[in-house]
Design a protein around this motif. Sequence first.
Motif, PDB file in Angstrom:
ATOM      1  N   GLN A 386     -24.451  10.877 -61.847  1.00 47.22           N
ATOM      2  CA  GLN A 386     -25.113  12.026 -61.235  1.00 47.22           C
ATOM      3  C   GLN A 386     -24.103  13.111 -60.871  1.00 47.22           C
ATOM      4  O   GLN A 386     -24.349  14.304 -61.087  1.00 47.22           O
ATOM      5  CB  GLN A 386     -25.895  11.574 -59.999  1.00 47.22           C
ATOM      6  CG  GLN A 386     -27.078  10.682 -60.311  1.00 47.22           C
ATOM      7  CD  GLN A 386     -27.680  10.047 -59.063  1.00 47.22           C
ATOM      8  OE1 GLN A 386     -27.018   9.902 -58.050  1.00 47.22           O
ATOM      9  NE2 GLN A 386     -28.932   9.632 -59.157  1.00 47.22           N
ATOM     10  N   ALA A 387     -22.952  12.695 -60.321  1.00 48.05           N
ATOM     11  CA  ALA A 387     -21.915  13.672 -59.968  1.00 48.05           C
ATOM     12  C   ALA A 387     -21.398  14.394 -61.207  1.00 48.05           C
ATOM     13  O   ALA A 387     -21.142  15.603 -61.181  1.00 48.05           O
ATOM     14  CB  ALA A 387     -20.760  12.971 -59.244  1.00 48.05           C
ATOM     15  N   ALA A 388     -21.249  13.659 -62.325  1.00 45.22           N
ATOM     16  CA  ALA A 388     -20.775  14.277 -63.561  1.00 45.22           C
ATOM     17  C   ALA A 388     -21.766  15.320 -64.067  1.00 45.22           C
ATOM     18  O   ALA A 388     -21.385  16.415 -64.499  1.00 45.22           O
ATOM     19  CB  ALA A 388     -20.541  13.205 -64.625  1.00 45.22           C
ATOM     20  N   HIS A 389     -23.050  15.001 -64.002  1.00 48.75           N
ATOM     21  CA  HIS A 389     -24.066  15.954 -64.451  1.00 48.75           C
ATOM     22  C   HIS A 389     -24.105  17.194 -63.552  1.00 48.75           C
ATOM     23  O   HIS A 389     -24.171  18.330 -64.043  1.00 48.75           O
ATOM     24  CB  HIS A 389     -25.443  15.287 -64.472  1.00 48.75           C
ATOM     25  CG  HIS A 389     -25.726  14.510 -65.724  1.00 48.75           C
ATOM     26  ND1 HIS A 389     -26.150  15.102 -66.890  1.00 48.75           N
ATOM     27  CD2 HIS A 389     -25.620  13.178 -65.998  1.00 48.75           C
ATOM     28  CE1 HIS A 389     -26.309  14.186 -67.821  1.00 48.75           C
ATOM     29  NE2 HIS A 389     -25.992  13.001 -67.307  1.00 48.75           N
ATOM     30  N   ILE A 390     -24.053  16.975 -62.241  1.00 45.45           N
ATOM     31  CA  ILE A 390     -24.080  18.111 -61.314  1.00 45.45           C
ATOM     32  C   ILE A 390     -22.894  19.026 -61.548  1.00 45.45           C
ATOM     33  O   ILE A 390     -23.034  20.250 -61.644  1.00 45.45           O
ATOM     34  CB  ILE A 390     -24.090  17.588 -59.856  1.00 45.45           C
ATOM     35  CG1 ILE A 390     -25.411  16.888 -59.558  1.00 45.45           C
ATOM     36  CG2 ILE A 390     -23.882  18.750 -58.878  1.00 45.45           C
ATOM     37  CD1 ILE A 390     -25.439  16.186 -58.214  1.00 45.45           C
ATOM     38  N   ALA A 391     -21.691  18.433 -61.670  1.00 42.59           N
ATOM     39  CA  ALA A 391     -20.484  19.238 -61.870  1.00 42.59           C
ATOM     40  C   ALA A 391     -20.543  20.010 -63.184  1.00 42.59           C
ATOM     41  O   ALA A 391     -20.198  21.197 -63.245  1.00 42.59           O
ATOM     42  CB  ALA A 391     -19.247  18.337 -61.842  1.00 42.59           C
ATOM     43  N   CYS A 392     -21.004  19.353 -64.242  1.00 50.56           N
ATOM     44  CA  CYS A 392     -21.022  19.984 -65.565  1.00 50.56           C
ATOM     45  C   CYS A 392     -21.990  21.162 -65.605  1.00 50.56           C
ATOM     46  O   CYS A 392     -21.632  22.266 -66.042  1.00 50.56           O
ATOM     47  CB  CYS A 392     -21.391  18.954 -66.627  1.00 50.56           C
ATOM     48  SG  CYS A 392     -21.451  19.624 -68.303  1.00 50.56           S
ATOM     49  N   TRP A 393     -23.201  20.963 -65.121  1.00 50.73           N
ATOM     50  CA  TRP A 393     -24.212  22.011 -65.261  1.00 50.73           C
ATOM     51  C   TRP A 393     -23.969  23.166 -64.296  1.00 50.73           C
ATOM     52  O   TRP A 393     -24.224  24.334 -64.636  1.00 50.73           O
ATOM     53  CB  TRP A 393     -25.609  21.427 -65.069  1.00 50.73           C
ATOM     54  CG  TRP A 393     -25.966  20.440 -66.136  1.00 50.73           C
ATOM     55  CD1 TRP A 393     -26.164  19.101 -65.995  1.00 50.73           C
ATOM     56  CD2 TRP A 393     -26.110  20.704 -67.544  1.00 50.73           C
ATOM     57  NE1 TRP A 393     -26.433  18.507 -67.205  1.00 50.73           N
ATOM     58  CE2 TRP A 393     -26.412  19.476 -68.174  1.00 50.73           C
ATOM     59  CE3 TRP A 393     -26.021  21.846 -68.326  1.00 50.73           C
ATOM     60  CZ2 TRP A 393     -26.620  19.365 -69.547  1.00 50.73           C
ATOM     61  CZ3 TRP A 393     -26.230  21.740 -69.695  1.00 50.73           C
ATOM     62  CH2 TRP A 393     -26.522  20.524 -70.289  1.00 50.73           C
ATOM     63  N   LEU A 394     -23.470  22.882 -63.094  1.00 51.03           N
ATOM     64  CA  LEU A 394     -23.120  23.979 -62.192  1.00 51.03           C
ATOM     65  C   LEU A 394     -21.950  24.795 -62.735  1.00 51.03           C
ATOM     66  O   LEU A 394     -21.931  26.023 -62.650  1.00 51.03           O
ATOM     67  CB  LEU A 394     -22.772  23.428 -60.802  1.00 51.03           C
ATOM     68  CG  LEU A 394     -23.946  22.975 -59.932  1.00 51.03           C
ATOM     69  CD1 LEU A 394     -23.436  22.454 -58.596  1.00 51.03           C
ATOM     70  CD2 LEU A 394     -24.933  24.115 -59.701  1.00 51.03           C
TER      71      LEU A 394
END
Length: 557
Positions: A386-394
């Motif tokens: 989840q952290a990887a997805h949040i960081a990537c898309w932001l």
Amino acid sequence: MAENEKRIKTHRIRCLSKMKMFLLAITCAFVSKTLSGSYMNSMLTQIERQFNIPTSLVGFINGSFEIGNLLLIIFVSYFGTKLHRPILIGVGCVVMGLGCFLQSLPHFLMERYEYESTVSVSGNLSSNSFLCMENGTQIIRPTEDPSECVKEVKSLMWMYVLVGNIIRGIGETPIMPLGISYIEDFAKSENSPLYIGFVETGAIIGPLFGLSLASFCANVYVDTGSVNTDDLTITPTDTRWVGAWWFGFLICAGVNVLTAIPFFFLPKWLPKEGLKSNADIIKSDKEEKQREEVKKKKDGITKDFLPFMKSLLCNPVYMLFILISIIQFNAFVNMFTFMPKYLEQQHGKSASDVIFLIGIYNLPPICIGYIAGGLIMKKFKITVKQAAHIACWLSLTEYLLHFLCFLMICDNSSVAGITTTYKGCIKPEEKSLGVGLHTFCTRVFAGIPAPIYFGALVDSTCLHWGTLKCGESGACRIYDSANFRYIYLGLPAALRGLSYIPAFLILNILKNRHLPGENASSGTILTEAKTTKKENECKDMDQNSKVLNDNELKTKL
């Protein structure tokens, strides 16, 4: 029983206070190291003018910090966990203070600054314009007679700044990897993101103070106190103005030394946060003694180094993350290092105003983001995926918004004779080494080369070079605004766009991996609950069928 409860209560209070003391001390250390770092970046233009050196050389001086850092980063990250980490951090802070003091020495060893009369500014710069300079012209005057050539003693004084920056980089080495590993070793797993968020907030508060200090020093003449400033013919908006860059380094030196003091009074080990029983305390004490015994063994320090390195290098997610960091760091180092010069040249602002605006507009949102990120990760128990997805898309969203900067265009200033005519995922035991290896790679492949090649590209846009008494070229005075803008905005945009290729590869790899901490997620719990429910139903059906079969058998008999 009462004695055991009293012991546990005393233990908890002692552990909590020590952890809070370390958290406060390491946050102050992050403030001090980023204070001196942001001040150094903000004073690059002043150093360039003081020593009359090209931007590429200034970039090398700035990158020398990374040179000092990478000399020790991997070994300190690994071997430091076996030693007394707080003391190592304290020694590092003292060394940083020494480096800052050395950087200020040229001011006391060389003669007063003399600006040439080659370039002068006329007109009212940026008086009626929010972004671009208006009604501003610059006039090129003849250079002085070459027969007056006198070899200047100060020509190599920039070496003090270079060596001081290397020493500052050496001192900064143990702070981040050992400080983060100390927190993760002795804090609760659910508290670690919040604690690290507070520490990283210190890394944002430091630049706020550093930029404010730089803004003040840039507005004060370099030789104030030894010359009559009323006799000056230049102002802070002039491209020959040099602020009191040396004064801030003295302040940074004092702050770094003061920050080191608490670390010499902190223990080597702390009991793990969150121990609930006497058995846990005894177990923690035994583990601490075992760690001490392992440390005493001569071969105990080095036997795991190569296996850990092999494990990290064979981890695809970790290596892709390093690749992303290198590419992104190239972009961010270039933009942050040369932002004062870009805004000063592009929009006609004084160095003092530019540095102040950078601190006001950029750093508070980042500070809020660090705190909010730590709180969100703790409250919602964000997993690695989840952290990887949040960081990537932001990050991708911010990258797309970055292209709006290309719409803020300013024309070249009117320079007589130039632009116009004269008429007009990793394992816990590997985390410290992993942080060190990551820092080492970003230093080698981004922190050192980025300011150098970017500075050379900026030099290529120069329209007029300052002239020394001997007729040699000095620092650049006027840049081509259009070409400067294309390099400053375009190259980092290209680098950041390239970094999203390995980012999407990481997301794809993580999609099929089961990572630590995911069992705590609601989705996993729901799946396990359904599976358990089905198993129980199957067991009940089997038992019922056995009962029925037994009853039928009894009836027949």
